[in-house]
Design an enzyme around this catalytic site. Structure first.
Site, PDB file in Angstrom:
ATOM      1  N   SER A 133       0.841  -1.196   0.000  1.00 35.34           N
ATOM      2  CA  SER A 133       0.000   0.000   0.000  1.00 35.34           C
ATOM      3  C   SER A 133       0.880   1.252   0.000  1.00 35.34           C
ATOM      4  O   SER A 133       1.615   1.482  -0.946  1.00 35.34           O
ATOM      5  CB  SER A 133      -0.954  -0.050   1.196  1.00 35.34           C
ATOM      6  OG  SER A 133      -1.950   0.924   1.094  1.00 35.34           O
ATOM      7  N   HIS A 175      -3.970  -0.819  -4.372  1.00 37.84           N
ATOM      8  CA  HIS A 175      -5.400  -1.135  -4.239  1.00 37.84           C
ATOM      9  C   HIS A 175      -6.093  -0.752  -5.545  1.00 37.84           C
ATOM     10  O   HIS A 175      -7.198  -0.208  -5.556  1.00 37.84           O
ATOM     11  CB  HIS A 175      -6.030  -0.350  -3.086  1.00 37.84           C
ATOM     12  CG  HIS A 175      -5.430  -0.605  -1.743  1.00 37.84           C
ATOM     13  ND1 HIS A 175      -5.702  -1.733  -0.999  1.00 37.84           N
ATOM     14  CD2 HIS A 175      -4.555   0.139  -1.007  1.00 37.84           C
ATOM     15  CE1 HIS A 175      -5.040  -1.668   0.152  1.00 37.84           C
ATOM     16  NE2 HIS A 175      -4.330  -0.552   0.162  1.00 37.84           N
ATOM     17  N   GLU A 202      -4.624  -5.611  -5.207  1.00 43.45           N
ATOM     18  CA  GLU A 202      -4.390  -6.195  -3.888  1.00 43.45           C
ATOM     19  C   GLU A 202      -3.885  -7.636  -4.003  1.00 43.45           C
ATOM     20  O   GLU A 202      -4.163  -8.332  -4.974  1.00 43.45           O
ATOM     21  CB  GLU A 202      -5.688  -6.159  -3.073  1.00 43.45           C
ATOM     22  CG  GLU A 202      -6.110  -4.742  -2.711  1.00 43.45           C
ATOM     23  CD  GLU A 202      -7.407  -4.685  -1.918  1.00 43.45           C
ATOM     24  OE1 GLU A 202      -8.045  -5.757  -1.745  1.00 43.45           O
ATOM     25  OE2 GLU A 202      -7.792  -3.584  -1.478  1.00 43.45           O
TER      26      GLU A 202
END
Length: 355
Positions: A133, A175, A202
């Protein structure tokens, strides 16, 4: 010093929400790149708001995957990031892993500090450096600090800040499919066509070694190449949609390899061993030879199947005629014998290759 040798280490840009319970494919790949059973990994949870729990989770995961040692180092401000006590664990690390969280906080603490330079030095000597992330975005020279979701690229949709610069000439978003971040990445490519836009799903990693990017995990890596883009980004106002025509799109699933320098696909799919490739080539050559021999006879392969069906029908018809003419039927205990051999086909009735 690191046990990992042979130049710069691998870079792992993970799209977030990586599997931590089942196969753990992405995290296993990171541990292997960091040295496997000799891996000494430093976890950097600066971006996270979860406190020590996030460090404990990754410490347990990496230990379960075979790493020799795992320590957490959490600089909270730029003063910490210049403190030798925070930097020391990086000097012996074979892997550095940055967690997810607040991207702007991570950039504000790490970039341009002694800690950030130590991460870069660890990578240069061979350590694997990765992040999930927010920890993925900071690997690039320019990182997305924040922005809106949406499929349509718009002006002022996102904002950039400085990253570590380990991935040159690119912007990394994460994401990607799950949070519909196509528009914001495409808007940045439209504004800066010289940068590749790399969007990572992801539980997926874009693994960069030198100038090659390989995809690992269950999702995909989406790449926007704006080399030949036509755009109105220079005069689009406020939050207006941005024209982005001529962008080259690459959607790369696991095993795909991409050349970041030349911006071309190199390979995809599992590559069989060399001996299997040789066997397949020999089998293909035999098949081609057989096809030529059949063609030389002037008879299509379908002729043989049709001939077999016709022979079967003649056999059944002959047996039925014999019974109707008063021939004795076989008794219940007598074996039933096959009918007469089929007549030889009339060569003048061959279909000469026609189906």
């Amino acid at each position: 010093m690191s046990d990992v040798q042979g130049g710069a280490g691998a870079l792992f840009a993970i799209g977030g929400a990586e599997d931590k319970l089942k196969k753990r494919t992405v995290l296993q790949e990171f541990v292997e790149a960091a040295g496997g059973s000799k891996a000494r990994i430093v976890v950097v949870p600066t971006a996270s708001a979860l406190g020590p729990d996030v460090t404990d989770v990754y410490r347990a995961l990496f230990a379960a995957l075979g790493a020799e040692s795992v320590v957490g180092v959490r600089p909270e401000n730029r003063e910490d990031a210049d403190d030798p006590a925070f930097i020391a664990p990086l000097n012996d690390a074979t892997g550095v892993f940055m967690t997810g969280g607040n991207q702007l906080k991570l950039a504000g603490v790490v970039t341009g500090t002694a800690f950030g330079r130590a991460v870069t030095a660890a990578h240069a000597r061979g350590a694997a450096v990765g992040g999930t992330s927010a920890g993925a975005s900071i690997l690039a020279e320019h990182m997305i600090a924040f922005g809106r979701s949406g499929a349509t690229p718009r002006q002022r949709m996102s904002q950039l800040s400085s990253g570590l610069g380990l991935v040159q000439g690119a912007i990394v978003d994460q994401h990607f499919a799950q949070r519909n971040r196509y528009g914001r990445l495409l808007s940045l490519v439209a504004q800066s066509p010289g940068l590749l836009g790399i969007g990572v799903d992801e539980d997926t990693a874009a693994v960069v070694r030198g100038t090659h990017l390989e995809v690992v995990g269950r999702g995909a890596v989406t790449i926007f190449d704006g080399t030949r883009i036509t755009s109105n980004a220079h005069n689009a106002k406020r939050s207006e949609p941005i024209l982005a025509s001529g962008v080259v799109l690459h959607v790369l699933p696991a095993t795909a390899t991409f050349d970041l320098q030349n911006r071309v696909l190199l390979s995809y799919g599992p590559q069989p061993p060399a001996e299997e490739i040789a066997e397949m080539a020999a089998a293909e050559a035999d098949l081609r030879k057989l096809a030529k021999e059949i063609a030389a006879e002037g008879v299509s392969p379908r002729y043989y199947e049709e001939h077999k069906r016709r022979a079967g029908r003649r056999t059944a018809k002959s047996a039925k005629s014999a019974i109707g003419a008063g021939e004795s039927r076989p008794g219940a205990t007598e074996p039933i014998t096959a009918g007469a051999e089929p007549d030889s086909p009339d060569p003048t009735q061959a279909d000469n290759g026609n189906p």
